[in-house]
Write an enzyme that holds these catalytic residues in place. Structure first.
Site, PDB file in Angstrom:
ATOM      1  N   TYR A  14       0.834  -1.209   0.000  1.00  0.00           N
ATOM      2  CA  TYR A  14       0.000   0.000   0.000  1.00  0.00           C
ATOM      3  C   TYR A  14       0.869   1.261   0.000  1.00  0.00           C
ATOM      4  O   TYR A  14       2.081   1.184   0.154  1.00  0.00           O
ATOM      5  CB  TYR A  14      -0.936  -0.018   1.205  1.00  0.00           C
ATOM      6  CG  TYR A  14      -0.246  -0.180   2.543  1.00  0.00           C
ATOM      7  CD1 TYR A  14       0.570   0.828   3.059  1.00  0.00           C
ATOM      8  CD2 TYR A  14      -0.416  -1.330   3.309  1.00  0.00           C
ATOM      9  CE1 TYR A  14       1.185   0.701   4.290  1.00  0.00           C
ATOM     10  CE2 TYR A  14       0.196  -1.468   4.548  1.00  0.00           C
ATOM     11  CZ  TYR A  14       0.995  -0.446   5.033  1.00  0.00           C
ATOM     12  OH  TYR A  14       1.609  -0.567   6.243  1.00  0.00           O
ATOM     13  N   SER A 256       7.222   1.695  10.174  1.00  0.00           N
ATOM     14  CA  SER A 256       7.369   0.642   9.166  1.00  0.00           C
ATOM     15  C   SER A 256       6.033  -0.017   8.895  1.00  0.00           C
ATOM     16  O   SER A 256       5.141  -0.048   9.751  1.00  0.00           O
ATOM     17  CB  SER A 256       8.374  -0.403   9.643  1.00  0.00           C
ATOM     18  OG  SER A 256       7.756  -1.242  10.593  1.00  0.00           O
ATOM     19  N   LYS A 257       5.923  -0.530   7.688  1.00  0.00           N
ATOM     20  CA  LYS A 257       4.686  -1.189   7.294  1.00  0.00           C
ATOM     21  C   LYS A 257       4.371  -2.346   8.226  1.00  0.00           C
ATOM     22  O   LYS A 257       3.233  -2.630   8.541  1.00  0.00           O
ATOM     23  CB  LYS A 257       4.814  -1.725   5.868  1.00  0.00           C
ATOM     24  CG  LYS A 257       4.869  -0.632   4.830  1.00  0.00           C
ATOM     25  CD  LYS A 257       4.789  -1.207   3.433  1.00  0.00           C
ATOM     26  CE  LYS A 257       4.919  -0.075   2.410  1.00  0.00           C
ATOM     27  NZ  LYS A 257       4.755  -0.477   1.046  1.00  0.00           N
ATOM     28  N   ARG A 258       5.433  -3.050   8.625  1.00  0.00           N
ATOM     29  CA  ARG A 258       5.228  -4.269   9.387  1.00  0.00           C
ATOM     30  C   ARG A 258       4.735  -3.991  10.807  1.00  0.00           C
ATOM     31  O   ARG A 258       3.844  -4.660  11.305  1.00  0.00           O
ATOM     32  CB  ARG A 258       6.541  -5.055   9.437  1.00  0.00           C
ATOM     33  CG  ARG A 258       6.402  -6.534   9.237  1.00  0.00           C
ATOM     34  CD  ARG A 258       7.705  -7.177   8.792  1.00  0.00           C
ATOM     35  NE  ARG A 258       8.881  -6.460   9.254  1.00  0.00           N
ATOM     36  CZ  ARG A 258       9.473  -6.653  10.429  1.00  0.00           C
ATOM     37  NH1 ARG A 258       8.992  -7.528  11.269  1.00  0.00           N
ATOM     38  NH2 ARG A 258      10.549  -5.980  10.748  1.00  0.00           N
TER      39      ARG A 258
END
Ligand code: GLU
Length: 482
Positions: A14, A256-258
């Site tokens: 995304y 972060s995305k995670r």
């Protein structure tokens, strides 16, 4: 010369908040100076790139109102804007570099490279997992000086020719950044499958697209040195570079995305944040204009300059985002907020709302209390939904026999109302108070409970105007049991 800037995302997920900020700052810079904002999709990581991610990035930018002048769906003078459609061009440049002795075909297999690393590690008493670079390991290909063309898989590597000098560039934020040219290695330009690596594709595209200013995250500083080497080898003038500070999560780690759900731009859409509020908040993550916190779109465009970007990392602050959102919910033109709240109303089952005077009135009434569009839709819903959810305690208290008598009087007045606007409706409570001698609360509350099912709502004029004549009458009749 008007600047040409670009946002060059890799479509591997995304749209990330960091990406949105990079896009925004570049966009603001272009818009302020009447330049061009290019969108380029760097889709060469074939394992991780997906068409869904491309779409997610386009949707995210569109939702934010960051429009591109050239790129996917728009075209432009320097196509293609997807790197995977440009493979021939990368090969052409790679061949040029080989012909000039500035790149070479490297037939070393992965096993051979792994063995070199292992041997080096063993000679230093380390394992291959240690940072071998730090320990002095430098890849040196046996094919560096060999120009044979073999029928075997190869990568094309840049052939660095360190002169014992510094390689670097003037960064608009960091000033001069440089490092010894021996610290670079013969990085890969084209992989075995012929697909370029980032440092190669990016340089060719920035050059071909006549990009004048490259603004991107500071995690790319090391790449920039390699890219400068490619510019030099090709005799091309590099653009002006600006490296942006990081955005940190509240836990002090890089957003972060995670680990951080808030890193997803669209999560904020779902949470009811106005795109303008998110832009306003994100613009300030590492850039400032005095102590200003609130900016209209025009002000952001007027005030932003790449050279004013700071070195200090921005920190995510959800409370600040909410307060900025609350500010714009009550400040933006009601028609704009009404258009923004429509999808949220649909989401909670209100299908008959549209951007009109009635919805604008609701937006004005609830704007000052709502923090998000989700809150606002929840507050507005009872004024649209066909059935009222009656609070039994409120009904028992205010729709008893005297309450219903008062409601009948109110109904007669409302039926005679020539026009159904807040201003025309608001005085009925005062008029009935005069006529009956009853307290205002004893008049307003039965009306309010009948109209909304509860005891709190904006003023009677706004409340009934938002409901509309037909719905008000239906609810009063239902409350009267007629
Ligand atoms: N595709 C790279 C990324 O998304 C672009 C970096 C750059 O702007 O040069 O990180």
């Amino acid at each position: 010369m008007k600047p040409r800037v670009r946002f060059a995302p890799s479509p591997t997920g995304y749209l990330h908040i960091g990406g949105a900020r990079t896009a925004l700052w570049n966009w603001l810079y272009a818009r302020r100076l009447g330049g061009t904002f290019v969108l380029r999709i760097e889709d060469t990581d074939q394992e991780r790139s997906t068409p869904e991610s491309v779409q997610a990035i386009l949707d995210g930018l569109t939702w934010l109102g960051i429009d591109w002048d050239e790129g996917p769906g728009k075209g432009g003078p320097f196509p293609p804007y997807f790197q995977m459609e440009k493979i021939k061009r990368y090969h052409e440049i790679a061949d040029q570099l080989i012909a000039a002795g500035k790149a070479y075909r490297d037939y070393t297999t992965e096993e051979e490279t792994a063995k070199m690393r292992l041997d080096f590690a063993a000679s230093k008493g380390l394992t291959e997992k240690d940072d071998l670079r730090k320990a002095g390991f430098k890849y040196s290909s046996p094919w560096r000086e060999n120009t044979d063309k073999l029928d075997r898989p190869f990568v094309i590597r840049f052939k660095l020719q360190p002169k014992g000098e510094k390689i670097g560039f003037e960064d608009l934020v960091h000033g001069r950044l440089e490092k010894p040219d021996e610290d670079l290695d013969d990085f890969v330009l084209l992989r075995t499958d012929g697909i370029p690596l980032y440092n190669f594709g990016c340089v060719i595209d920035d050059h071909d697209m006549e990009i004048s200013h490259v603004g991107r995250g500071q995690e790319h500083i090391n790449s920039t040195y390699s890219q400068i080497a490619v510019y030099q080898a090709l005799g091309w003038t590099p653009p002006v570079f600006t490296h942006f500070p990081l955005i940190m999560g509240q836990n002090g780690e890089k957003l972060s995305k995670r680990k951080h759900p808030e890193a997803d731009v669209m999560a904020h859409k779902r949470a009811g944040i106005l795109p303008h509020a998110l832009l306003n908040f994100v613009a300030r993550l590492g850039w400032s204009h005095g102590n200003d916190e609130l900016f209209t779109r025009e002000q952001m465009v007027a005030f932003f300059d790449l050279k004013d970007v700071g070195k200090t990392n921005g920190v995510w602050n959800p409370e600040k985002l909410l307060s900025i959102n609350a500010h714009w919910l009550k400040t933006l033109p009601p028609a704009e907020v009404a258009a923004a709240v429509l999808p949220y109303l649909e989401h909670v089952g209100v299908t008959d709302a549209k951007v009109d005077a009635r919805l604008e009135l609701a937006v004005k009434a609830f704007g000052p209390r709502a923090k998000t569009l989700v809150d606002m839709a929840a507050s507005i819903k009872p004024y649209y939904a066909n059935a009222v959810t009656m609070d039994p305690a409120a009904a028992a208290k205010h729709l008893d026999a005297p309450g219903k008598e008062m409601l009948k009087l109110a109904k007669a007045k409302l039926l005679a109302m020539p026009e159904w606007t807040s201003a025309a409706l608001e005085p009925i409570v005062d008029q009935l108070a005069l006529e009956t001698g009853a307290k205002k609360g004893a008049i307003a509350q039965p009306i309010r409970v009948a109209a909304t099912g509860g005891t709190t709502s904006p003023g009677i004029g706004d409340t009934l105007a938002m409901l509309g004549r037909d719905e008000t009458m239906r609810r009063i009749d239902a409350a009267l049991g007629t």
